[in-house]
Design an enzyme around this catalytic site. Structure first.
Site, PDB file in Angstrom:
ATOM      1  N   SER A 198       0.829  -1.208   0.000  1.00  0.00           N
ATOM      2  CA  SER A 198       0.000   0.000   0.000  1.00  0.00           C
ATOM      3  C   SER A 198       0.861   1.255   0.000  1.00  0.00           C
ATOM      4  CB  SER A 198      -0.905   0.047   1.244  1.00  0.00           C
ATOM      5  OG  SER A 198      -1.742  -1.087   1.308  1.00  0.00           O
ATOM      6  N   LYS A 220       4.207  -3.857   6.704  1.00  0.00           N
ATOM      7  CA  LYS A 220       4.251  -4.099   5.258  1.00  0.00           C
ATOM      8  C   LYS A 220       5.595  -3.652   4.684  1.00  0.00           C
ATOM      9  CE  LYS A 220      -0.697  -3.815   4.057  1.00  0.00           C
ATOM     10  NZ  LYS A 220      -0.794  -5.127   3.359  1.00  0.00           N
TER      11      LYS A 220
END
Length: 318
Positions: A198, A220
């Site tokens: 993202s 992430k």
């Protein structure tokens, strides 16, 4: 069942030949044999008596190997984006042999319940090994998903609160789970990994990190760095806000370091992300690169069709 490709042979060996385990002279020149069953790997690039036929056969075998469908595993195949990738791969059976990995039997049934869909928890390394064995490429679409706490009443001016289920926190899913996948892929000799993340990871104070106190973008980002350092050819796609809209009708935009978040083009259709994942498997220009991905609004710009040109715009490795 694997497809058997037949390769025509146009030569006959000398009966004196034993050193390279050549085919017998009784094999007619127009004969064929199963490509998968014949051990082409033991053929030398030049026959010991200079027979050029062996060089031709080796070239034919290499060409046929390149043309065989690639086996691609999609993890998170039960999710809204992962299921699109899995479906697209299934539709391109001439190019790809699709596999999926989901967390539950319910998710498996949701995407058709085919035998090529495995059930396993990515936080347990031994559970994902069977799905990864024998694949050529891995597309990672697993992600922790925050859930809204019940009792939220917007009419009272309340702000929603979020939580993660036990065993499904970002650290467990987006870091440990993705690390497990990367390690298993490396052990299995996987040739390329596409990882979907993202945008927003450059800002530690991004609101997404506060959801359920999960710091999801931080974990992430850690997994992305681990992949970039792994030595495996990779493509890291940091998608903008995901939308459930048709793909293939917008001009796609690539950027770096969250620059696209400062513009009006900060979203992208899930179907477009799915297509970019698959296209990344086809071009060398997509390898060893990381980039942000968004799109112009539908009706503005020219819908992206040349993905090689799109990947060529990217210069950042992380």
């Amino acid at each position: 069942m694997a497809t058997t490709t037949r390769v025509p042979l146009f030569f006959s060996c000398s009966p004196r030949c034993r050193k390279y385990a050549c085919l017998p002279t009784t094999l007619p020149e127009s004969s064929t044999l199963s490509f998968r069953s014949f051990p082409f790997s033991f053929l030398s690039t030049t026959h010991h008596n200079g027979n050029k036929s062996f060089r031709r056969l080796r070239a034919v075998s290499a060409s046929m190997a390149d043309s065989l469908p690639s086996t691609v595993l999609v993890t998170g195949a039960g999710g809204r984006t992962g299921s699109i990738v899995y479906k697209k791969l299934k539709e391109r059976s001439g190019q790809y042999v699709a596999r999926g990995l989901v967390r539950t039997q319910e998710s498996r049934e949701k995407i058709g319940g085919a035998e090529d869909v495995y059930v396993g928890d990515i936080t347990e390394a031994e559970r994902i090994t069977p799905a990864i064995q024998g694949i050529d490429a891995l597309i990672i679409l697993t992600s922790a998903v925050p859930k809204m706490k019940p009792g939220f009443d917007p009419s009272k001016g309340e702000r929603p609160e979020f939580y993660y289920e036990d065993g499904a926190y970002p650290e467990q899913v987006d870091w440990i789970g993705q690390k497990n996948q990367i390690d298993a892929a490396k052990d299995a000799g996987v040739k390329q990994i596409v990882l979907v993340g993202s945008m927003g990871g450059t800002n530690l104070n991004n609101p997404l990190n506060s959801l359920g106190n999960g710091n999801i973008l931080i974990w992430k980002r850690k997994a992305e760095q681990y992949l970039a350092d792994s030595g495996i050819p990779y493509t890291i796609i940091r998608a903008g806000g995901l939308q459930d809209k048709d793909g293939g009708v917008r001009e796609l935009l690539v950027g770096k370091d969250d620059e696209l978040l400062q513009t009006e083009t900060r979203t992208i259709a899930r179907a477009d992300v799915a297509e970019v994942c698959i296209q990344a498997l086809q071009f060398e220009e997509a390898k060893f690169k990381a980039y942000d991905l968004a799109s112009k609004p539908e009706g503005t710009g020219t819908p992206t069709k040349d993905f090689k040109a799109l990947f060529s715009q990217v210069t950042t490795r992380f």
